[in-house]
Design a protein around this motif. Structure first.
Motif, PDB file in Angstrom:
ATOM      1  N   TYR A  82       0.857  -1.190   0.000  1.00 55.90           N
ATOM      2  CA  TYR A  82       0.000   0.000   0.000  1.00 55.90           C
ATOM      3  C   TYR A  82       0.891   1.237   0.000  1.00 55.90           C
ATOM      4  N   THR A  85       0.261   7.471  -2.398  1.00 61.83           N
ATOM      5  CA  THR A  85       0.038   8.198  -3.641  1.00 61.83           C
ATOM      6  C   THR A  85      -0.271   9.670  -3.388  1.00 61.83           C
ATOM      7  N   PHE A  99      -2.517   8.921   1.855  1.00 60.49           N
ATOM      8  CA  PHE A  99      -3.414   7.989   1.178  1.00 60.49           C
ATOM      9  C   PHE A  99      -2.576   6.842   0.647  1.00 60.49           C
ATOM     10  N   SER A 101      -3.339   3.926  -1.039  1.00 59.80           N
ATOM     11  CA  SER A 101      -4.496   3.371  -1.747  1.00 59.80           C
ATOM     12  C   SER A 101      -4.725   1.891  -1.432  1.00 59.80           C
ATOM     13  N   PRO A 102      -5.936   1.535  -0.890  1.00 60.22           N
ATOM     14  CA  PRO A 102      -7.100   2.385  -0.657  1.00 60.22           C
ATOM     15  C   PRO A 102      -7.251   2.839   0.798  1.00 60.22           C
ATOM     16  N   ASN A 122     -11.299  -0.555  -3.143  1.00 59.88           N
ATOM     17  CA  ASN A 122     -10.631   0.050  -4.297  1.00 59.88           C
ATOM     18  C   ASN A 122     -11.599   0.630  -5.322  1.00 59.88           C
ATOM     19  N   TRP A 125     -13.142   4.265  -4.993  1.00 55.65           N
ATOM     20  CA  TRP A 125     -12.369   5.506  -5.142  1.00 55.65           C
ATOM     21  C   TRP A 125     -12.362   5.973  -6.595  1.00 55.65           C
ATOM     22  N   ASN A 127     -10.118   7.527  -9.291  1.00 55.16           N
ATOM     23  CA  ASN A 127      -8.657   7.574  -9.439  1.00 55.16           C
ATOM     24  C   ASN A 127      -8.202   8.255 -10.716  1.00 55.16           C
ATOM     25  N   ASN A 133      -6.848  11.868  -4.384  1.00 58.46           N
ATOM     26  CA  ASN A 133      -8.093  11.241  -3.950  1.00 58.46           C
ATOM     27  C   ASN A 133      -8.734  11.977  -2.779  1.00 58.46           C
ATOM     28  N   CYS A 145     -13.419  13.398   0.089  1.00 63.87           N
ATOM     29  CA  CYS A 145     -12.856  12.291  -0.669  1.00 63.87           C
ATOM     30  C   CYS A 145     -13.549  12.169  -2.022  1.00 63.87           C
TER      31      CYS A 145
END
Length: 439
Positions: A82, A85, A99, A101-102, A122, A125, A127, A133, A145
Motif C-alpha cells: 500500500y 500516492t 493515502f 491506496s485504498p 478500491n 475511489w 482515481n 483522492n 474524498c
C-alpha cells in the motif's frame, strides 16, 4: 392455450419495454448548464518566464537542498503493498494524512501511525486525478474524498459513472472513533457531472473540472461549479490542437495537476500540454503565473498527424512548487531515462529524462545533473532529494528503507544524528517505505 400465449407475449413485451427504458436511462447524460458568469483572465501582471529550452541547451548544474529548504524529516509510511500516492499537511505540528491506496493514515513525527476512520474498497475511489483522492479544506477543517459513484452491483461495469465528493466528519472525530465510517454512511455527498471532463480540484466553495471542448482527448480549459453542481464559469485557456494518443506519449496518462496556496487558499493548476500555469483567484477569475517555454523541444512544435510525436520532443510529467522554486519533471521521447539505484525504472511514479528547476529569486532555470538525480543533501547528508509530491509548502520524496541504508554515506557529522537514529531504529524495517519531507 390462446390465453396463455397472449399473456406470455404481453409479458415478453413488457420486459422488452422495460429493458429498452433501462438502456435509454443508462445512456441519458445530464447536460451541463450554461455558465452563470463570464470567465475573466487577469493579465495585469505578466507571468514569470520559465526558459526550459535555454536550460536544456546548457550544461547541467548541481544545486543544494539548502537552496530550496531548511528543514527535513522522515516518516515510515508502510510497505510496498500500500504505497503512498498522496500526502496532505494538516494543522497539527509535523502531522500529515497519507493515502496508501485504498487506505488512509495519520502520520506524526515521533509517534506510531494511526489508521484514519474512513474505509472504502478500491472500486469505490475515483482515481482519475493524477493521484489526488483526498482534499483538505482549511475553511471547514474537513476532509473530502473523491468517490467513483460505483456500488456492488456495477463495480465491474465498463460504463462511465459520475464521481461523488464525500464530506467526512471533523478531523478530530475521524482520529478517535472506534468504528469506521463508510461511503454509504456519509451524510453529505456531491455528485460531479463530468461529461468527458475530469475532476481537477475541490473545496467547500465548489469543484473544478478540466474542460474538454471536443473529442480530441486533450482539455482546453477549466470550469467552476458550486457544491450543488451549478455551473459558475468556463475558462477557455488553450486552443484545441491535434489529438495525441497515449501510445504517442509512451502510454503515460495526460499530465494534470493542481494544488492549494497555503496563505491565499487559492488553487494553482496546469492542464496537459499547456505551457501556462494558472491560479484560480475566485470562481470567475484566473491569473497566469508562469509561462513555461520549451521552444523547438515542445511536444506539439512541428507536430503533424502523419508523423505524430517525433523523437527528441519533450513534455512535463510532474510539476511542483514551493516558495523557492518550481520543480519540473521532463520526459523526452526515446531519450535518456533517470533510473533508480538498482538501474530500473521506479514502479510507483513516472520515469523522467530531466529534472528542471526554476529558481524564483534568480529568475533562472537549471537542469540538474542526471548522475545525482536531485538536490545534493547538505541539510543532513542523506539521499539526494527530488520531490515525488507536494502538500502546501512541503515537498516529499518516497524511498525504501533498503535504498536509504544502502546509499546514505555515514560521515559521523552531528547533523546526521537524527537520520542515523531513524535508520538504526528497531521500528525501521527493510520492507518499509519512507516519506522524506522538506520545507
Amino acid at each position: 392455450m390462446k390465453t396463455y400465449f397472449a399473456i406470455l407475449l404481453a409479458t415478453v413485451g413488457c420486459i422488452s419495454i422495460l429493458n429498452s427504458c433501462k438502456e435509454k436511462s443508462k445512456t441519458t447524460v445530464k447536460q451541463i448548464a450554461p455558465p452563470k458568469y463570464t470567465g475573466q483572465i487577469d493579465n495585469s501582471i505578466a507571468p514569470a518566464y520559465v526558459d526550459v529550452k535555454k536550460a536544456l541547451s546548457q550544461p547541467e548544474t548541481p544545486l543544494k537542498l539548502s537552496q530550496i529548504a531548511s528543514e527535513i524529516d522522515y516518516y515510515l509510511i508502510g510497505d510496498g503493498n500500500y504505497t503512498v500516492t498522496q500526502a496532505i499537511a494538516i494543522p497539527d505540528s509535523n502531522a500529515f494524512i497519507t493515502f496508501n491506496s485504498p487506505r488512509i493514515y495519520y502520520r506524526k513525527a515521533g509517534k506510531p501511525s494511526k489508521r484514519y476512520g474512513f474505509k472504502a474498497l478500491n472500486y469505490k475511489w475515483y482515481n482519475e486525478m493524477n493521484g489526488h483522492n483526498l482534499f483538505y479544506d482549511k475553511k471547514t477543517t474537513r476532509m473530502y474524498c473523491a468517490l467513483s459513484g460505483r456500488d456492488q452491483s456495477n463495480k465491474e461495469s465498463k460504463d462511465t459513472f459520475d464521481p461523488q465528493i464525500g464530506e467526512l466528519p471533523p478531523l478530530d472525530t475521524m482520529l478517535t472513533i472506534s468504528r469506521y465510517v463508510f461511503p454509504e454512511t456519509l451524510e453529505k455527498k456531491y455528485t460531479v457531472n463530468l461529461q468527458r471532463n475530469k475532476l481537477l480540484g475541490f473545496s467547500s466553495a465548489g469543484y473544478m473540472l478540466s474542460h474538454y471542448k471536443d473529442s480530441t482527448g486533450m482539455p482546453t480549459g477549466m470550469m467552476t461549479f458550486n457544491p450543488e453542481g451549478e455551473t459558475l464559469c468556463r475558462f477557455d485557456l488553450k486552443e484545441a490542437s491535434a489529438p495525441l494518443s497515449r501510445s504517442q506519449t509512451d502510454d503515460i496518462p495526460f499530465f494534470q495537476t493542481s494544488y492549494w496556496n497555503e496563505q491565499q487558499d487559492r488553487m494553482t493548476f496546469m492542464i496537459p500540454f499547456c505551457d501556462t500555469v494558472f491560479q484560480l483567484r475566485d470562481p470567475q477569475t484566473v491569473v497566469p503565473l508562469y509561462n513555461i517555454h520549451f521552444g523547438e523541444y515542445g511536444i506539439l512544435t512541428g507536430y503533424t498527424n502523419d508523423k505524430g510525436v517525433v523523437d527528441g520532443k519533450t513534455w512535463l510529467r510532474i510539476f511542483y512548487e514551493n516558495p523557492k522554486g518550481l520543480f519540473m519533471g521532463i520526459y523526452q521521447k526515446n531519450g535518456k531515462k533517470l533510473l533508480n539505484w538498482t538501474g530500473w525504472e521506479y514502479g510507483y511514479k513516472p520515469t523522467l529524462s530531466y529534472q528542471a528547476v526554476y529558481m524564483k529569486e534568480k529568475d533562472k532555470t537549471y537542469i540538474l545533473p542526471g548522475r545525482e538525480q536531485g538536490f545534493i543533501n547538505d541539510l543532513d547528508g542523506g539521499l539526494t532529494f527530488w520531490p515525488d509530491g507536494q502538500t502546501d509548502n512541503y515537498l516529499y520524496m518516497i524511498r525504501t528503507v533498503t535504498e536509504m541504508r544502502e546509499n546514505v554515506q555515514r560521515t559521523g557529522s552531528p547533523r546526521q544524528q537524527k537520520l542515523i537514529e531513524f535508520l538504526d531504529s528497531k521500528q525501521t524495517h527493510e520492507n518499509q517505505y519512507v516519506m522524506i519531507i522538506v520545507r
